[in-house]
Design an enzyme around this catalytic site. Structure first.
Site, PDB file in Angstrom:
ATOM      1  N   VAL A  81       0.873  -1.173   0.000  1.00 57.11           N
ATOM      2  CA  VAL A  81       0.000   0.000   0.000  1.00 57.11           C
ATOM      3  C   VAL A  81       0.906   1.218   0.000  1.00 57.11           C
ATOM      4  O   VAL A  81       1.810   1.339   0.831  1.00 57.11           O
ATOM      5  CB  VAL A  81      -0.936   0.012   1.223  1.00 57.11           C
ATOM      6  CG1 VAL A  81      -1.804   1.264   1.197  1.00 57.11           C
ATOM      7  CG2 VAL A  81      -1.811  -1.236   1.231  1.00 57.11           C
ATOM      8  N   LYS A  82       0.681   2.115  -0.973  1.00 55.33           N
ATOM      9  CA  LYS A  82       1.524   3.311  -1.100  1.00 55.33           C
ATOM     10  C   LYS A  82       0.947   4.450  -0.269  1.00 55.33           C
ATOM     11  O   LYS A  82      -0.229   4.782  -0.392  1.00 55.33           O
ATOM     12  CB  LYS A  82       1.611   3.743  -2.566  1.00 55.33           C
ATOM     13  CG  LYS A  82       2.502   2.859  -3.403  1.00 55.33           C
ATOM     14  CD  LYS A  82       2.495   3.301  -4.858  1.00 55.33           C
ATOM     15  CE  LYS A  82       3.583   4.287  -5.141  1.00 55.33           C
ATOM     16  NZ  LYS A  82       3.730   4.535  -6.610  1.00 55.33           N
ATOM     17  N   ILE A  83       1.808   5.026   0.552  1.00 54.75           N
ATOM     18  CA  ILE A  83       1.427   6.167   1.395  1.00 54.75           C
ATOM     19  C   ILE A  83       2.427   7.283   1.147  1.00 54.75           C
ATOM     20  O   ILE A  83       3.635   7.067   1.232  1.00 54.75           O
ATOM     21  CB  ILE A  83       1.429   5.773   2.883  1.00 54.75           C
ATOM     22  CG1 ILE A  83       0.400   4.670   3.144  1.00 54.75           C
ATOM     23  CG2 ILE A  83       1.156   6.989   3.762  1.00 54.75           C
ATOM     24  CD1 ILE A  83       0.398   4.132   4.570  1.00 54.75           C
TER      25      ILE A  83
END
Length: 369
Positions: free
Chosen positions: A139-141
């Site tokens: 998951v890209k944050i």
């Protein structure tokens, strides 16, 4: 004929593709890149999905099905993007297994409109993780100030994270701090640290684009001589910070508990200035234990004519710092450069998300007839 991509892989660099679409999946293109081009992962972002959904008819059937069920535009975007990521993750599953979870990864980004809200970002990350339901996704944050606590919170839940939109070494150090804190909390929460992976996506080419523009505006010979120097120096300084912080007692304690290092990932590696070598952000940043995510055009250029000559990063920190000292001397406000780039990065993804919603709204209306 030398296989430059094989040499890059043998040098310890994981080659990821900076693109994903239903067309790539359905046509066998992505499978071919895995087979022939040593690609071992994929990154996506709102701009990539906006482009994918605006072209071709690959998504039409699924849009019609969702329209018939009465799904709204946000639900449709979520369904379309997570379906692509899930199918790509399945395609990479053998690599994930073979590399013991290091590679074979597919990234999906949280809604960029949440970039300035830590709690909502963390909640969205958990929702994406559950929705895609594959162990080999990231998951890209974004690494905004507000994103840092969301990174820690997400890792603490045992979720693998790709930290994106990192421009400055100062912010990168805070990202590593957030990573350490997240793993410490994950351990306290009873998670197996060996199952949590992370990469830190350090953006490269955009730094040269912004700094070169400012050097041109200054216009002196000293300024012009520094064109094209900032981005690679910045990445090399980032790697020096990585080596420093992952040699600390704090990290050694986590490693002893099974944790794996958060690998540096070179992102934004497509060259914007045609006067520069189109492989410079790949062959000049070769160092083991890193990832380089490339658009297909850059991947092709590397395969065709890159010069892979071994480690170009280790031990270059002092030389890189000299470049930054020279930039300051000619009048470049590097802090302002990084702030500008971060704001532009967040805004760009915001606009892409709006385009994505607009495209899908049109497709929904068409499907409803």
């Amino acid at each position: 004929m030398s296989d430059n991509l094989a040499q890059l892989s043998q040098a310890g660099v994981s080659i990821w593709l900076d693109d994903l679409s239903r067309e790539r999946l359905n046509s066998g293109n992505l499978a071919g890149l895995i087979r022939d081009r040593h690609v071992v992962g994929v990154t996506t972002n709102p701009t990539i999905f906006a482009n994918a959904l605006s072209q071709g008819e690959s998504y039409d059937e699924q849009v019609r099905e969702l329209a018939a069920r009465g799904a709204d535009v946000h639900a449709v975007v979520r369904e379309l993007t997570t379906t692509d990521v899930r199918n790509a993750a399945d395609l990479f599953r053998d690599i994930y297994t073979r590399t013991n979870g290091v590679d074979g990864r597919v990234s999906i980004e949280v809604d960029p409109r949440l970039a300035r809200d830590a709690d909502k970002t963390a909640a969205e990350a958990q929702d994406l993780w559950k929705t895609v339901d594959r162990p080999n996704i990231f998951v890209k944050i974004p690494a905004t100030e507000e994103g840092l606590p969301a990174i820690t919170k997400t890792l603490a839940e045992g979720i693998s994270v790709n930290v994106t939109l990192i421009f400055s070494v100062e912010r990168y150090r805070k990202v590593i701090e957030a990573f350490f804190a997240g793993l410490e909390q994950a351990k306290a929460n009873g998670h197996d640290l060996a199952t949590i992976e992370s990469v830190a996506s350090f953006f490269v080419s955009r730094v040269d684009t912004e700094v070169d523009k400012r050097l041109d505006a200054i216009g002196t010979d000293e300024a012009k001589a520094l064109r094209g120097e900032a981005a690679i120096a910045n990445a090399r300084l980032a790697f020096a910070a990585y080596e420093e912080l992952f040699a600390t007692d704090r990290w050694q304690a986590l490693a002893a508990a099974g944790a794996r290092p958060q690998r540096p990932l070179w992102a934004s590696t497509g060259v914007k200035d045609p006067s520069y070598s189109d492989t410079r952000y790949v062959d000049q940043l070769v160092v083991a234990g890193t990832v380089n995510t490339m658009p297909e055009k850059t991947l092709d250029a590397v395969a065709d004519h890159a010069r892979i000559e071994g480690d170009k990063v280790t031990g270059t920190g002092a030389q890189a710092q000299e470049v930054f000292d020279q930039l300051a001397a000619v009048g470049i406000d590097i802090t302002d450069v990084f702030l500008t780039l971060e704001n532009e990065g967040v805004d760009k993804f915001d606009k892409s998300w709006a385009e994505l919603l607009e495209t899908v709204t049109g497709q929904l209306e068409k499907a409803k007839g």
